[in-house]
Design a protein around this motif. Structure first.
Motif, PDB file in Angstrom:
ATOM      1  N   LEU A   1       0.827  -1.204   0.000  1.00  0.00           N
ATOM      2  CA  LEU A   1       0.000   0.000   0.000  1.00  0.00           C
ATOM      3  C   LEU A   1       0.865   1.259   0.000  1.00  0.00           C
ATOM      4  O   LEU A   1       0.620   2.188  -0.780  1.00  0.00           O
ATOM      5  N   ILE A   2       1.873   1.288   0.874  1.00  0.00           N
ATOM      6  CA  ILE A   2       2.734   2.472   0.991  1.00  0.00           C
ATOM      7  C   ILE A   2       3.453   2.738  -0.328  1.00  0.00           C
ATOM      8  O   ILE A   2       3.498   3.884  -0.811  1.00  0.00           O
ATOM      9  N   GLU A   3       3.999   1.697  -0.918  1.00  0.00           N
ATOM     10  CA  GLU A   3       4.755   1.866  -2.161  1.00  0.00           C
ATOM     11  C   GLU A   3       3.867   2.316  -3.311  1.00  0.00           C
ATOM     12  O   GLU A   3       4.257   3.166  -4.125  1.00  0.00           O
ATOM     13  N   GLU A   4       2.666   1.761  -3.394  1.00  0.00           N
ATOM     14  CA  GLU A   4       1.772   2.099  -4.503  1.00  0.00           C
ATOM     15  C   GLU A   4       1.099   3.456  -4.313  1.00  0.00           C
ATOM     16  O   GLU A   4       0.895   4.194  -5.277  1.00  0.00           O
ATOM     17  N   GLU A   5       0.751   3.756  -3.079  1.00  0.00           N
ATOM     18  CA  GLU A   5      -0.005   4.979  -2.809  1.00  0.00           C
ATOM     19  C   GLU A   5       0.884   6.223  -2.775  1.00  0.00           C
ATOM     20  O   GLU A   5       0.501   7.286  -3.280  1.00  0.00           O
ATOM     21  N   PHE A   6       2.085   6.096  -2.194  1.00  0.00           N
ATOM     22  CA  PHE A   6       2.901   7.280  -1.964  1.00  0.00           C
ATOM     23  C   PHE A   6       4.097   7.403  -2.908  1.00  0.00           C
ATOM     24  O   PHE A   6       4.766   8.433  -2.923  1.00  0.00           O
ATOM     25  N   LYS A   7       4.381   6.362  -3.667  1.00  0.00           N
ATOM     26  CA  LYS A   7       5.349   6.415  -4.770  1.00  0.00           C
ATOM     27  C   LYS A   7       6.685   7.062  -4.386  1.00  0.00           C
ATOM     28  O   LYS A   7       7.224   7.913  -5.090  1.00  0.00           O
ATOM     29  N   GLY A   8       7.215   6.646  -3.238  1.00  0.00           N
ATOM     30  CA  GLY A   8       8.546   7.102  -2.818  1.00  0.00           C
ATOM     31  C   GLY A   8       8.561   8.324  -1.933  1.00  0.00           C
ATOM     32  O   GLY A   8       9.612   8.662  -1.380  1.00  0.00           O
ATOM     33  N   SER A   9       7.428   9.009  -1.779  1.00  0.00           N
ATOM     34  CA  SER A   9       7.404  10.157  -0.879  1.00  0.00           C
ATOM     35  C   SER A   9       7.315   9.716   0.580  1.00  0.00           C
ATOM     36  O   SER A   9       7.651  10.478   1.484  1.00  0.00           O
ATOM     37  N   ILE A  10       6.869   8.486   0.790  1.00  0.00           N
ATOM     38  CA  ILE A  10       6.911   7.825   2.094  1.00  0.00           C
ATOM     39  C   ILE A  10       7.477   6.440   1.850  1.00  0.00           C
ATOM     40  O   ILE A  10       7.036   5.736   0.933  1.00  0.00           O
ATOM     41  N   ILE A  11       8.430   6.002   2.669  1.00  0.00           N
ATOM     42  CA  ILE A  11       9.161   4.767   2.388  1.00  0.00           C
ATOM     43  C   ILE A  11       9.008   3.795   3.552  1.00  0.00           C
ATOM     44  O   ILE A  11       9.257   4.139   4.713  1.00  0.00           O
ATOM     45  N   PRO A  12       8.600   2.529   3.282  1.00  0.00           N
ATOM     46  CA  PRO A  12       8.617   1.507   4.329  1.00  0.00           C
ATOM     47  C   PRO A  12      10.049   1.345   4.841  1.00  0.00           C
ATOM     48  O   PRO A  12      10.980   1.247   4.049  1.00  0.00           O
ATOM     49  N   SER A  13      10.217   1.282   6.156  1.00  0.00           N
ATOM     50  CA  SER A  13      11.589   1.330   6.674  1.00  0.00           C
ATOM     51  C   SER A  13      11.941   0.164   7.598  1.00  0.00           C
ATOM     52  O   SER A  13      12.920   0.240   8.323  1.00  0.00           O
ATOM     53  N   TRP A  14      11.160  -0.921   7.546  1.00  0.00           N
ATOM     54  CA  TRP A  14      11.456  -2.003   8.475  1.00  0.00           C
ATOM     55  C   TRP A  14      12.294  -3.108   7.864  1.00  0.00           C
ATOM     56  O   TRP A  14      12.638  -4.064   8.522  1.00  0.00           O
ATOM     57  N   ASP A  15      12.669  -3.013   6.597  1.00  0.00           N
ATOM     58  CA  ASP A  15      13.532  -4.040   5.996  1.00  0.00           C
ATOM     59  C   ASP A  15      14.986  -3.799   6.342  1.00  0.00           C
ATOM     60  O   ASP A  15      15.398  -2.654   6.502  1.00  0.00           O
TER      61      ASP A  15
END
Length: 274
Positions: free
Chosen positions: A260-274
Motif C-alpha cells: 500500500l505504501i509503495e503504490e499509494e505514496f510512490k517514494g514520498s513515504i518509504i517503508p523502513s522495516w527491511d
C-alpha cells in the motif's frame, strides 16, 4: 453524643473517599493490555491512511485496532503516557527522546514504520557533485530539521560533523566542509519558494509535495532508511514485550501494508522495516 457520631461518620466518608481516589488514580502501568483490541493514536493524513490498512491486516489475525486521530504532535504522546492509548504511530526517535526528557515520561519505540524522507533539491544542478566550490545551501532554520539536513550531507560524504553532535548538529558543529558550502538558514515552509535563490536546499517531504515536488524523482540527494528520523510504533515501557503489541507490529510490518505504501505514496513515504 450526636456530634461525635456525625464526626465519626464524616471521618469514615472522607477515608472511604480517599481510598477510592487512590484506586482511581492507578498509573497507566497498572493497565493490562486487552489481548483482542488496541487503541492506537495517529496523526491525520498519511499515518492515518496507512493505519487503516494495518487495521485490516490485524483483524485477520484476530486483533481489533481502534484509531484515535490527532492534529498535533504532543497530544498522542500525552494520551499514551496517561493510558488513554495503548500505542501510537507518528514520530521519529529524536522527537521521542526530546519528549521523554521534557515531560518526564517513559515511552519507548518497538517497531520501525515509515520514513518521510527529507530531500535535497536544486533548480540549477542535476547532481550534488555538480555544485561548485562555495555553493549556497538552504537548510531549515529550526534545530530538528536543520540537524536532519546536515545528517543527509554527512551520510553522503559532503561534510563531517563532530562525533558527539550527529543528531543535534548545527552549522557550527561542522568539522569538514570540502566544498566550502555556504549555509543559509531559512524557514522550512518557505524553502520550496526560495529554491531558485540558492544552489541547493533541503526540503521536508510535506513541503516538497505541497509545492509539486516529488522526493523520489526530483531530489539530488534523498534521506535513506538508515536515518535516525525513521518513524516508530511507540508504547509505554512496561508494554514493550507484550504479545499483543508484537502482534500489532507484525501487522504493520506486513507485505500488504508495504505494498500500500509503495503504490499509494510512490517514494514520498518509504517503508523502513527491511
Amino acid at each position: 453524643m450526636k456530634m461525635k457520631k456525625i464526626g465519626l461518620l464524616l471521618s469514615t466518608i472522607l477515608l472511604t473517599g480517599a481510598l477510592a481516589a487512590c484506586g482511581d488514580s492507578s498509573s497507566a502501568s497498572d493497565k493490562a493490555l486487552n489481548e483482542k483490541k488496541l487503541v492506537v493514536g495517529v496523526t491525520a493524513g498519511p499515518q492515518e491512511q496507512i493505519m487503516e490498512k494495518v487495521k485490516e491486516v490485524a483483524a485477520k489475525d484476530g486483533l481489533e485496532i481502534e484509531l484515535k486521530v490527532f492534529s498535533d504532535y504532543i497530544l498522542p504522546n500525552t494520551a499514551l503516557s496517561e493510558g488513554d492509548l495503548d500505542a501510537n504511530s507518528y514520530q521519529h526517535e529524536p522527537f521521542l527522546v526530546a519528549f521523554n526528557k521534557d515531560h518526564g515520561t517513559n515511552l519507548v519505540p518497538v517497531g520501525k514504520t515509515v520514513l518521510n524522507p527529507m530531500g535535497v533539491y536544486s533548480d540549477k544542478y542535476k547532481s550534488f557533485d555538480e555544485l561548485p566550490d562555495g555553493a549556497t545551501f538552504g537548510l531549515p532554520n529550526d534545530p530538528s530539521n536543520g540537524s536532519r539536513a546536515l545528517y543527509i550531507l554527512e551520510e553522503n560524504g559532503f561534510i563531517k560533523i563532530k562525533g558527539d553532535k550527529k543528531e543535534t548538529a548545527s552549522i557550527y558543529d561542522i568539522e569538514e566542509n570540502p566544498k566550502h558550502l555556504k549555509f543559509i538558514e531559512l524557514d522550512a515552509a518557505q524553502i520550496p519558494n526560495q529554491l531558485s535563490e540558492v544552489d541547493a536546499a533541503a526540503i521536508n517531504t510535506n513541503f516538497a509535495l505541497a509545492a509539486g515536488i516529488n522526493p523520489k524523482e526530483d531530489s539530488i540527494l534523498l534521506e535513506s532508511t538508515n536515518s535516525p528520523y525513521v518513524n516508530y510504533i511507540v508504547v509505554r515501557a512496561e508494554n514493550k514485550d507484550d504479545p499483543t503489541i508484537k502482534k500489532f507490529v507484525k501487522a504493520y510490518q506486513s507485505e500488504d501494508v508495504k505494498k500500500l505504501i509503495e503504490e499509494e505514496f510512490k517514494g514520498s513515504i518509504i517503508p523502513s522495516w527491511d
